[in-house]
Enzyme design. Structure first.
Site, PDB file in Angstrom:
ATOM      1  N   ASP A   8       0.869  -1.178   0.000  1.00 30.62           N
ATOM      2  CA  ASP A   8       0.000   0.000   0.000  1.00 30.62           C
ATOM      3  C   ASP A   8       0.912   1.237   0.000  1.00 30.62           C
ATOM      4  OD1 ASP A   8       0.884   0.391   2.612  1.00 30.62           O
ATOM      5  OD2 ASP A   8      -1.117   0.379   3.520  1.00 30.62           O
ATOM      6  N   CYS A  65       3.384  -2.722   4.005  1.00 32.49           N
ATOM      7  CA  CYS A  65       2.494  -1.621   4.381  1.00 32.49           C
ATOM      8  C   CYS A  65       3.244  -0.769   5.391  1.00 32.49           C
ATOM      9  CB  CYS A  65       1.146  -2.123   4.895  1.00 32.49           C
ATOM     10  SG  CYS A  65       1.171  -3.033   6.456  1.00 32.49           S
ATOM     11  N   THR A  67       3.335  -0.783   8.685  1.00 31.85           N
ATOM     12  CA  THR A  67       3.947  -1.572   9.761  1.00 31.85           C
ATOM     13  C   THR A  67       4.140  -3.047   9.405  1.00 31.85           C
ATOM     14  OG1 THR A  67       1.758  -2.096  10.616  1.00 31.85           O
ATOM     15  CG2 THR A  67       2.853  -0.136  11.541  1.00 31.85           C
ATOM     16  N   HIS A  98      11.180 -22.428  11.306  1.00 34.33           N
ATOM     17  CA  HIS A  98      10.177 -23.026  12.197  1.00 34.33           C
ATOM     18  C   HIS A  98       8.748 -22.934  11.650  1.00 34.33           C
ATOM     19  CE1 HIS A  98      12.757 -22.759  16.131  1.00 34.33           C
ATOM     20  NE2 HIS A  98      13.446 -23.202  15.098  1.00 34.33           N
ATOM     21  N   HIS A 133       8.374 -29.318  13.593  1.00 34.32           N
ATOM     22  CA  HIS A 133       7.642 -28.134  13.119  1.00 34.32           C
ATOM     23  C   HIS A 133       6.524 -28.500  12.155  1.00 34.32           C
ATOM     24  CE1 HIS A 133      10.543 -25.760  15.222  1.00 34.32           C
ATOM     25  NE2 HIS A 133      11.536 -26.325  14.544  1.00 34.32           N
TER      26      HIS A 133
HETATM   27  C1  RB5 Z   1      -1.869   3.049   6.280  1.00 33.30           C
HETATM   28  O1  RB5 Z   1      -1.941   4.328   6.829  1.00 33.30           O
HETATM   29  C2  RB5 Z   1      -1.460   2.053   7.341  1.00 33.30           C
HETATM   30  O2  RB5 Z   1      -2.499   1.867   8.233  1.00 33.30           O
HETATM   31  C3  RB5 Z   1      -1.052   0.756   6.693  1.00 33.30           C
HETATM   32  O3  RB5 Z   1      -0.006   0.973   5.816  1.00 33.30           O
HETATM   33  C4  RB5 Z   1      -0.555  -0.325   7.626  1.00 33.30           C
HETATM   34  O4  RB5 Z   1       0.445   0.137   8.465  1.00 33.30           O
HETATM   35  C5  RB5 Z   1      -1.572  -1.097   8.336  1.00 33.30           C
HETATM   36  O5  RB5 Z   1      -1.297  -2.005   9.125  1.00 33.30           O
END
Ligand code: RB5
Length: 145
Positions: A8, A65, A67, A98, A133
């Site tokens: 994203d 994304c 995070t 694992h 595993h």
């Molecule tokens: C987008 O702002 C953010 O929420 C997305 O990139 C991500 O971090 C979601 O987990």
């Protein structure tokens, strides 16, 4: 080996480094978007990549994304997907050794491109250990029934 990549707007910053790494290793990949920094909804791309992997069209997937968390939550809803979100080298190797993770989720707001590349390399080059595993992954698969 063929890899599906999705991101994203929060993760797209890592895509050039990841694709450059894959190019350098001559690993085939398909880029399922997004392709700009315009705001998009990450589940759309998690679904595309997860389904490409679950169907066997691709062997593994990489989701980027902000995070890595949202992508991993969404991708893990697709049957057969073992998506791991991580930001350290130990986990990058362990999620292959694992967990036999077939999707890697990374955060563009957490990792430098260099660190992301290192984690992708560890994930791809660390073999699954099998043995005990396998039983645990079978137990996870049972949860999908
Ligand atoms: C987008 O702002 C953010 O929420 C997305 O990139 C991500 O971090 C979601 O987990």
């Amino acid at each position: 080996m063929k890899i599906a990549i999705g991101c994203d707007h929060g993760g797209i910053v890592l895509k050039p480094a990841v694709t450059a790494y894959l190019d350098s290793k001559k690993i085939e990949y398909v880029d399922l978007g997004t392709y700009t920094t315009d705001s998009v909804d990450y589940p759309v791309y998690a679904k595309k990549v997860a389904e490409a992997v679950a169907s066997g069209e691709c062997d593994k997937g990489i989701l980027l994304c902000g995070t890595g968390i949202g992508m991993s939550i969404a991708a893990n809803k697709v049957k057969g997907i073992r998506a791991a979100v991580l930001s350290d080298e130990f986990s990058a190797a362990a999620c292959s050794a694992h967990n036999n993770a077939n999707v890697l989720c990374l955060g563009g707001r957490i990792l430098s491109p260099e660190k992301a590349t290192k984690l992708v390399d560890l994930w791809l080059t660390t073999p699954f250990e099998g043995g005990r595993h396998v039983r645990r992954l079978d137990e996870i698969a049972d949860l999908e029934k």
